[in-house]
Write a protein that holds these residues in place. Structure first.
Motif, PDB file in Angstrom:
ATOM      1  N   PRO A 203       0.799  -1.228   0.000  1.00 12.80           N
ATOM      2  CA  PRO A 203       0.000   0.000   0.000  1.00 12.80           C
ATOM      3  C   PRO A 203       0.829   1.274   0.000  1.00 12.80           C
ATOM      4  N   ILE A 204       0.284   2.285  -0.642  1.00 12.48           N
ATOM      5  CA  ILE A 204       0.890   3.608  -0.661  1.00 12.48           C
ATOM      6  C   ILE A 204       0.241   4.528   0.374  1.00 12.48           C
ATOM      7  N   ALA A 205      -0.926   4.135   0.878  1.00 11.38           N
ATOM      8  CA  ALA A 205      -1.636   4.891   1.910  1.00 11.38           C
ATOM      9  C   ALA A 205      -2.541   3.932   2.674  1.00 11.38           C
ATOM     10  N   ALA A 206      -2.889   4.313   3.892  1.00 10.15           N
ATOM     11  CA  ALA A 206      -3.760   3.459   4.706  1.00 10.15           C
ATOM     12  C   ALA A 206      -4.439   4.285   5.782  1.00 10.15           C
ATOM     13  N   ARG A 207      -5.632   3.847   6.151  1.00 16.89           N
ATOM     14  CA  ARG A 207      -6.366   4.443   7.261  1.00 16.89           C
ATOM     15  C   ARG A 207      -6.823   3.294   8.155  1.00 16.89           C
ATOM     16  N   ILE A 208      -6.415   3.344   9.423  1.00 16.48           N
ATOM     17  CA  ILE A 208      -6.687   2.241  10.335  1.00 16.48           C
ATOM     18  C   ILE A 208      -7.365   2.778  11.583  1.00 16.48           C
ATOM     19  N   ASP A 209      -8.391   2.078  12.026  1.00 20.36           N
ATOM     20  CA  ASP A 209      -9.030   2.375  13.304  1.00 20.36           C
ATOM     21  C   ASP A 209      -8.709   1.243  14.280  1.00 20.36           C
ATOM     22  N   PHE A 210      -8.141   1.641  15.421  1.00 22.69           N
ATOM     23  CA  PHE A 210      -7.853   0.709  16.496  1.00 22.69           C
ATOM     24  C   PHE A 210      -8.793   0.992  17.664  1.00 22.69           C
ATOM     25  N   ARG A 211      -8.856   0.056  18.583  1.00 28.93           N
ATOM     26  CA  ARG A 211      -9.593   0.260  19.826  1.00 28.93           C
ATOM     27  C   ARG A 211      -8.717  -0.240  20.966  1.00 28.93           C
ATOM     28  N   GLY A 212      -8.527   0.618  21.976  1.00 29.35           N
ATOM     29  CA  GLY A 212      -7.725   0.238  23.121  1.00 29.35           C
ATOM     30  C   GLY A 212      -8.445  -0.757  24.004  1.00 29.35           C
ATOM     31  N   ALA A 213      -7.685  -1.416  24.869  1.00 28.03           N
ATOM     32  CA  ALA A 213      -8.264  -2.430  25.755  1.00 28.03           C
ATOM     33  C   ALA A 213      -9.348  -1.846  26.649  1.00 28.03           C
ATOM     34  N   LYS A 214      -9.274  -0.555  26.941  1.00 20.20           N
ATOM     35  CA  LYS A 214     -10.284   0.110  27.764  1.00 20.20           C
ATOM     36  C   LYS A 214     -11.277   0.900  26.921  1.00 20.20           C
ATOM     37  N   GLY A 215     -11.294   0.655  25.626  1.00 18.84           N
ATOM     38  CA  GLY A 215     -12.269   1.300  24.750  1.00 18.84           C
ATOM     39  C   GLY A 215     -11.793   2.568  24.078  1.00 18.84           C
ATOM     40  N   THR A 216     -10.543   2.966  24.272  1.00 16.64           N
ATOM     41  CA  THR A 216     -10.037   4.212  23.692  1.00 16.64           C
ATOM     42  C   THR A 216      -9.978   4.120  22.171  1.00 16.64           C
ATOM     43  N   PRO A 217     -10.582   5.086  21.446  1.00 17.79           N
ATOM     44  CA  PRO A 217     -10.473   5.084  19.986  1.00 17.79           C
ATOM     45  C   PRO A 217      -9.103   5.623  19.548  1.00 17.79           C
ATOM     46  N   ILE A 218      -8.498   4.919  18.610  1.00 18.06           N
ATOM     47  CA  ILE A 218      -7.186   5.291  18.084  1.00 18.06           C
ATOM     48  C   ILE A 218      -7.275   5.242  16.565  1.00 18.06           C
ATOM     49  N   SER A 219      -7.020   6.364  15.909  1.00 16.40           N
ATOM     50  CA  SER A 219      -7.066   6.399  14.449  1.00 16.40           C
ATOM     51  C   SER A 219      -5.670   6.663  13.893  1.00 16.40           C
ATOM     52  N   MET A 220      -5.414   6.105  12.723  1.00 15.84           N
ATOM     53  CA  MET A 220      -4.098   6.238  12.097  1.00 15.84           C
ATOM     54  C   MET A 220      -4.266   6.580  10.626  1.00 15.84           C
ATOM     55  N   ASP A 221      -3.547   7.602  10.171  1.00 16.45           N
ATOM     56  CA  ASP A 221      -3.587   8.062   8.786  1.00 16.45           C
ATOM     57  C   ASP A 221      -2.164   7.992   8.234  1.00 16.45           C
ATOM     58  N   LEU A 222      -1.947   7.091   7.270  1.00 20.06           N
ATOM     59  CA  LEU A 222      -0.637   6.917   6.647  1.00 20.06           C
ATOM     60  C   LEU A 222      -0.720   7.297   5.176  1.00 20.06           C
ATOM     61  N   ASP A 223       0.297   8.003   4.679  1.00 22.71           N
ATOM     62  CA  ASP A 223       0.298   8.339   3.254  1.00 22.71           C
ATOM     63  C   ASP A 223       1.734   8.574   2.795  1.00 22.71           C
ATOM     64  N   PHE A 224       2.097   7.908   1.710  1.00 19.78           N
ATOM     65  CA  PHE A 224       3.429   8.042   1.114  1.00 19.78           C
ATOM     66  C   PHE A 224       3.470   9.138   0.049  1.00 19.78           C
ATOM     67  N   ARG A 225       2.349   9.845  -0.164  1.00 15.20           N
ATOM     68  CA  ARG A 225       2.264  10.806  -1.263  1.00 15.20           C
ATOM     69  C   ARG A 225       2.341  12.244  -0.794  1.00 15.20           C
ATOM     70  N   GLN A 226       2.729  12.436   0.456  1.00 18.47           N
ATOM     71  CA  GLN A 226       2.770  13.783   1.024  1.00 18.47           C
ATOM     72  C   GLN A 226       3.879  14.613   0.380  1.00 18.47           C
ATOM     73  N   GLU A 227       3.534  15.790  -0.082  1.00 21.82           N
ATOM     74  CA  GLU A 227       4.524  16.732  -0.596  1.00 21.82           C
ATOM     75  C   GLU A 227       4.572  17.938   0.329  1.00 21.82           C
ATOM     76  N   GLY A 228       5.652  18.700   0.259  1.00 21.13           N
ATOM     77  CA  GLY A 228       5.789  19.839   1.163  1.00 21.13           C
ATOM     78  C   GLY A 228       6.113  19.374   2.567  1.00 21.13           C
ATOM     79  N   PRO A 229       5.578  20.051   3.585  1.00 20.00           N
ATOM     80  CA  PRO A 229       5.862  19.653   4.971  1.00 20.00           C
ATOM     81  C   PRO A 229       5.443  18.206   5.231  1.00 20.00           C
ATOM     82  N   GLN A 230       6.292  17.494   5.949  1.00 19.68           N
ATOM     83  CA  GLN A 230       6.018  16.104   6.292  1.00 19.68           C
ATOM     84  C   GLN A 230       5.393  16.035   7.687  1.00 19.68           C
TER      85      GLN A 230
END
Length: 313
Positions: A203-230
């Motif tokens: 994959p060149i990009a991905a969006r993942i939703d995790f859930r912590g053991a106590k129910g905490t929402p954790i979101s992740m945004d990955l992208d290899f196509r970012q230009e300019g500031p990283q």
């Protein structure tokens, strides 16, 4: 005074030249005695070999090796090193699959050598202070944004797009290595969307939703196509304010106020890795944490694969 550990570096690509060699030279725990690579040439007049079997058959005395090859070919090289009784440093990700890293860990235990599955981003300066601050907080939400330009950071590295090359999860696993270190509770993949270029296997990009053991929402945004500031940021909302780790774990702010960290000699990720490698060798133990790799594997298991436009470097 304890003699330096005699070290060979295997795989002389960008990461070896940019990070490993300077860290080895700056420290006192290791002495570079040889390099191994299918391509390249000797470093500082040290013996040079085309493969690890040539090194093993030589008269060069070796105590440890650092493996900087792509993950797809690392298992057999690591097996040879361990069979020779050499302590073994695995560049991240430690292998192409979970099963092979577990097998290497078991082999190292059997042979009585130290195996180090390294996670360099955990050694960024602000990671441990962030972990300490979060230890007793009520964590309500976590957002991970890891967006970078693959053409800048992985030029010509075609292996990263092949099966086992991880694609955008090669940097993404750095974020997960930090998150699994600083968050006090485990977390699990719930959903994942993986964008795979039609001419690539990873994959060149991905969006993942995790859930912590106590129910905490954790979101992740990955992208290899970012230009300019990283963007290499982890934002943690808690009952006591919002913590942000920026620039890959090197800058810590709490409610927008930067927290200054004391300077250390030989600070930085790779000097920290080599201090840790030396410490486990001296102690006769291994350090093989698989939690970041497990989460990546789970993202692939649970992920929806979306075909997107070709990637042309």
């Amino acid at each position: 005074m304890t003699a330096p550990i005699r070290l060979a570096v295997v795989g002389m690509g960008k990461i070896a030249h940019d990070q490993h060699l300077p860290a080895i030279a700056a420290g006192k725990s290791f002495e570079l005695v040889a390099t191994v690579s299918r391509h390249g040439e000797a470093v500082d007049g040290k013996p040079f070999f085309n493969n690890i079997d040539e090194l093993a058959a030589s008269d060069v005395e070796v105590d440890a090796v650092a493996l900087c090859t792509p993950p797809q070919v690392r298992r057999t090289i690591a097996e040879t090193a361990i069979e020779n009784g050499w302590h073994t440093f695995l560049e991240k990700p430690p292998g192409a699959t979970l099963a092979e890293v577990v097998a290497l860990r078991d082999l190292a235990d059997e042979k009585g050598v130290s195996l180090f599955a390294s996670w360099h981003s955990r050694y960024a300066e602000a990671v441990e202070p962030a972990r300490d601050w979060l230890a007793n907080r009520d964590i309500r939400k976590v957002t991970i944004i890891w967006r970078e330009d693959v053409r800048v950071w992985h030029p010509g590295q075609h292996w990263i797009w092949e099966p086992g090359g991880f694609g955008v999860f090669d940097p993404g696993i750095n974020a997960l290595s930090i998150a699994t270190r600083i968050l006090p509770d485990p977390f699990f993949v719930e959903t994942a969307d993986l964008d795979v270029p039609s001419n690539c296997a990873a994959p060149i990009a991905a969006r993942i939703d995790f859930r912590g053991a106590k129910g905490t929402p954790i979101s992740m945004d990955l992208d290899f196509r970012q230009e300019g500031p990283q963007s290499w940021d982890i934002i943690v909302e808690t009952d006591a304010g919002t913590l942000k780790l920026a620039k890959g774990g090197s800058v810590l702010t709490i409610d927008g106020n930067e927290q200054r960290q004391p300077a250390e000699a030989l600070h930085g990720e790779y000097p920290g890795l080599y201090r840790r490698f030396a410490a486990i060798i001296r102690a006769g133990v291994s350090d093989v944490d698989l939690s970041p790799l497990r989460l990546v594997a789970d993202a692939f298991l649970r992920g929806k694969h979306n075909s997107v436009e070709e990637f042309i470097e």
